[in-house]
Design an enzyme around this catalytic site. Structure first.
Site, PDB file in Angstrom:
ATOM      1  N   HIS A 169       0.947  -1.288   0.132  1.00  0.00           N
ATOM      2  CA  HIS A 169      -0.044   0.073   0.205  1.00  0.00           C
ATOM      3  C   HIS A 169       0.875   1.184   0.053  1.00  0.00           C
ATOM      4  O   HIS A 169       0.309   2.315  -0.141  1.00  0.00           O
ATOM      5  CB  HIS A 169      -1.041   0.050   1.342  1.00  0.00           C
ATOM      6  CG  HIS A 169      -2.081  -1.217   0.935  1.00  0.00           C
ATOM      7  ND1 HIS A 169      -3.387  -0.717   1.095  1.00  0.00           N
ATOM      8  CD2 HIS A 169      -1.932  -2.464   1.175  1.00  0.00           C
ATOM      9  CE1 HIS A 169      -4.140  -1.799   0.683  1.00  0.00           C
ATOM     10  NE2 HIS A 169      -3.217  -3.057   1.144  1.00  0.00           N
ATOM     11  N   ASP A 382       3.693   9.453  -0.731  1.00  0.00           N
ATOM     12  CA  ASP A 382       2.610   8.823  -0.053  1.00  0.00           C
ATOM     13  C   ASP A 382       2.213   7.857  -1.320  1.00  0.00           C
ATOM     14  O   ASP A 382       2.355   8.115  -2.332  1.00  0.00           O
ATOM     15  CB  ASP A 382       1.135   9.990  -0.249  1.00  0.00           C
ATOM     16  CG  ASP A 382       0.269   9.430   0.914  1.00  0.00           C
ATOM     17  OD1 ASP A 382       0.058   8.257   1.269  1.00  0.00           O
ATOM     18  OD2 ASP A 382      -0.365  10.370   1.422  1.00  0.00           O
TER      19      ASP A 382
HETATM   20  C1  G6P Z   1      -0.788   3.286   6.061  1.00  0.00           C
HETATM   21  C2  G6P Z   1      -0.523   1.929   5.987  1.00  0.00           C
HETATM   22  C3  G6P Z   1      -1.511   0.974   6.724  1.00  0.00           C
HETATM   23  C4  G6P Z   1      -1.681   1.300   8.183  1.00  0.00           C
HETATM   24  C5  G6P Z   1      -2.136   2.695   8.108  1.00  0.00           C
HETATM   25  C6  G6P Z   1      -2.285   3.071   9.525  1.00  0.00           C
HETATM   26  O1  G6P Z   1      -2.040   3.479   5.372  1.00  0.00           O
HETATM   27  O2  G6P Z   1      -0.385   1.464   4.683  1.00  0.00           O
HETATM   28  O3  G6P Z   1      -0.763  -0.318   6.703  1.00  0.00           O
HETATM   29  O4  G6P Z   1      -2.641   0.335   8.801  1.00  0.00           O
HETATM   30  O5  G6P Z   1      -1.076   3.741   7.622  1.00  0.00           O
HETATM   31  O6  G6P Z   1      -1.103   2.968  10.455  1.00  0.00           O
HETATM   32  P1  G6P Z   1      -1.027   2.037  11.772  1.00  0.00           P
HETATM   33  O7  G6P Z   1       0.222   1.852  12.079  1.00  0.00           O
HETATM   34  O8  G6P Z   1      -2.043   2.753  12.704  1.00  0.00           O
HETATM   35  O9  G6P Z   1      -1.738   0.774  11.289  1.00  0.00           O
END
Ligand code: G6P
Length: 483
Positions: A169, A382
């Protein structure tokens, strides 16, 4: 030893991600409750998961807690538990203080610690085992994101019968940066365990295939990587782009609801009905360029190009990864900057920046998007930036201007936005002024084009095209873009 057909799991489709699509909560009575987090990924996969007997393997976000698998809305939830030390070393450490900055252009310095790597390996192994335990014979297993890059190969060793997809992602860095990673070969080996490796942008897929050529000497033909096995046998891995999207219809439906529209009006009036409301919505992360945005806005106020009587900036900065030192420092910096700008330019009746360090439910987000005239997405790097897409989806009145960084994946598709380089503060200031002054006819023309583009690629298209490619078992389908 691979599991035999009679002791494999029963799920034909297994998604593996660091976080589960449900949040764990402790109710006032002390009992565990689960709340579905309505992300795009869950919405897109729900129908497929239901029809294929789907299971979702992931971490519940809790420390040192073991939860038994349970069913939620037709999907089997399989929680993986992490100890306090693993949260620190695998999640906060290697995932978010090594890989995250490394994969985002080293905006912050990546920390390399061998114990963090060891924890990353151990936790990836646990996720792979959990997926191997529940997957049916020949199941499709779809692994998500940078926290789990070793899972494809580990799972292939445990279950050679399953079809494995991986989607990254976040960006995949250029070789000059990726090669800093002491464990660069192991990461690539992990990813190459998949049949299909998906990326957000053409540039990301290109960076990956270049790294594979440099480190292993494998041949790549278009999107196909020829992985040479120990006996000289060749296995094809597809590495290509699948730009992710959002639940467009869901957001449109939300934005069209009378109560959401009334809430948008309320927000405008609570802010004193300024001529222009500008909006920033980000996780409080150093990749998002929040400081650059504030600097540009502060200078426009200082010069008198903009006045607080006319323009308000609403900045939602949702709390994120708060135990990682870089994020703590960032919060201090941003809040100092906001405080200074507000102190210098706000009046009793007009606040320059409405700064909100909170996360909000989807309804409130849709109302904020509706209330905003100008959306500022100034990310320094991003993977995609779904906020940009949500703003376009919520603009059901076909009005509103999107200012979008060229360093966000969304810029590849949303070309009718005002595209900016956030490092160029003068250029950013000009773009903000142009957005505020844009005539209605041009605003509508651009927004209509953005909305058409968004409708061509919803999160359903994204998951379908990934899964179609995956069920082609790694063969390169005709007509796919070359990486
Ligand atoms: C990004 C990453 C995700 C992640 C999200 C939130 O979008 O690509 O994999 O889940 O951030 O971050 P966190 O560390 O809270 O899961």
């Amino acid at each position: 030893m691979p599991a035999k057909a009679n002791d494999v799991g029963r799920y034909g489709m297994v998604v593996v991600s660091n976080r589960l699509p449900v949040d764990h909560e402790i109710g006032p009575d002390g009992a565990t409750r689960w709340k579905t987090s309505p992300g795009g990924l869950v919405t897109a996969l729900e129908p497929v998961m239901r029809s294929a007997e789907g299971a979702w393997v992931g971490w519940a976000g809790a420390v040192d807690e073991e939860f038994a698998p349970f069913e939620n809305d037709g999907i089997e939830i399989v929680p993986v538990s992490l100890s306090a030390e693993e949260v620190q070393e695998y999640y906060e450490g290697f995932s978010n203080d090594t890989l995250w900055p490394l994969y985002h252009d080293v905006i912050a310095s990546p920390q390399f610690h061998r114990e963090w790597w060891d924890a990353y390996v151990a936790v990836n192994r646990r996720f792979a085992q959990a997926a191997a335990d529940v997957a049916a014979d020949g199941a499709i297993v779809w692994v998500q994101d940078y926290q789990l890059q070793l899972v494809p190969q580990l799972l292939r060793e445990l279950r050679p019968d399953v079809v494995i997809g991986f989607f990254n992602h976040i960006p995949f860095p250029p070789y000059g940066i990726f090669s800093q990673l002491p464990w660069r070969k192991q990461i690539l080996e992990g990813l190459l365990g998949a049949d299909v490796v998906g990326f957000q942008r053409v540039a990301d897929a290109g960076n990956f295939t270049r790294a594979v050529r440099r480190l292993f000497g494998y041949t790549t033909r278009g999107a196909a990587v020829e992985v040479v096995g120990p006996d000289g046998d060749i296995r094809h891995v597809v590495a290509r782009t699948f730009p992710i999207s959002i639940d467009v219809a869901g957001f449109e439906e939300l934005a069209a609801r009378p109560e959401v529209q009334a809430r948008a009006e309320q927000i405008r009036s609570d802010l004193g009905n300024p001529k222009t409301i500008m909006l920033g919505v980000d996780r409080l992360d150093y990749t998002k360029g929040i400081g650059h945005r504030l600097k540009a806005f502060g200078e426009l106020l200082a010069e008198g190009t903009l006045a607080v009587e006319d323009v308000t900036l609403v900045q939602v900065a949702s709390p994120s990864r708060e135990r990682v030192a870089t994020y703590m420092t960032l919060r201090d910096e941003i809040e100092l900057q906001v405080g200074r700008i507000n102190g210098d330019y706000s009046t009793i009746s007009h606040t320059a920046i409405a700064y909100l360090h909170h996360g909000y439910p989807r309804e409130e987000m849709a109302a904020l998007y509706l209330a905003a005239d100008v959306m500022l997405v100034t990310a320094l790097r991003d993977g995609m930036n779904l906020v940009a897409k949500e703003f376009v989806a919520a603009s059901v009145d076909e009005d509103g201007v999107l200012v979008l960084s060229e360093f966000a994946g969304a810029a590849d598709e949303l070309k009718q936005a005002i595209i900016i380089n956030p490092h160029d503060i003068d250029g950013l200031k000009q773009a903000i002024v142009a957005a505020i002054e844009m005539p209605e006819s041009e605003r509508r023309r651009r927004m209509r084009a953005l909305r058409r583009k968004l409708h061509e690629n919803t999160v359903d298209h994204w998951s379908k095209s990934f899964l179609d490619t995956l069920t082609g078992r790694g063969a390169v389908p005709p007509g796919i873009p070359e990486t």
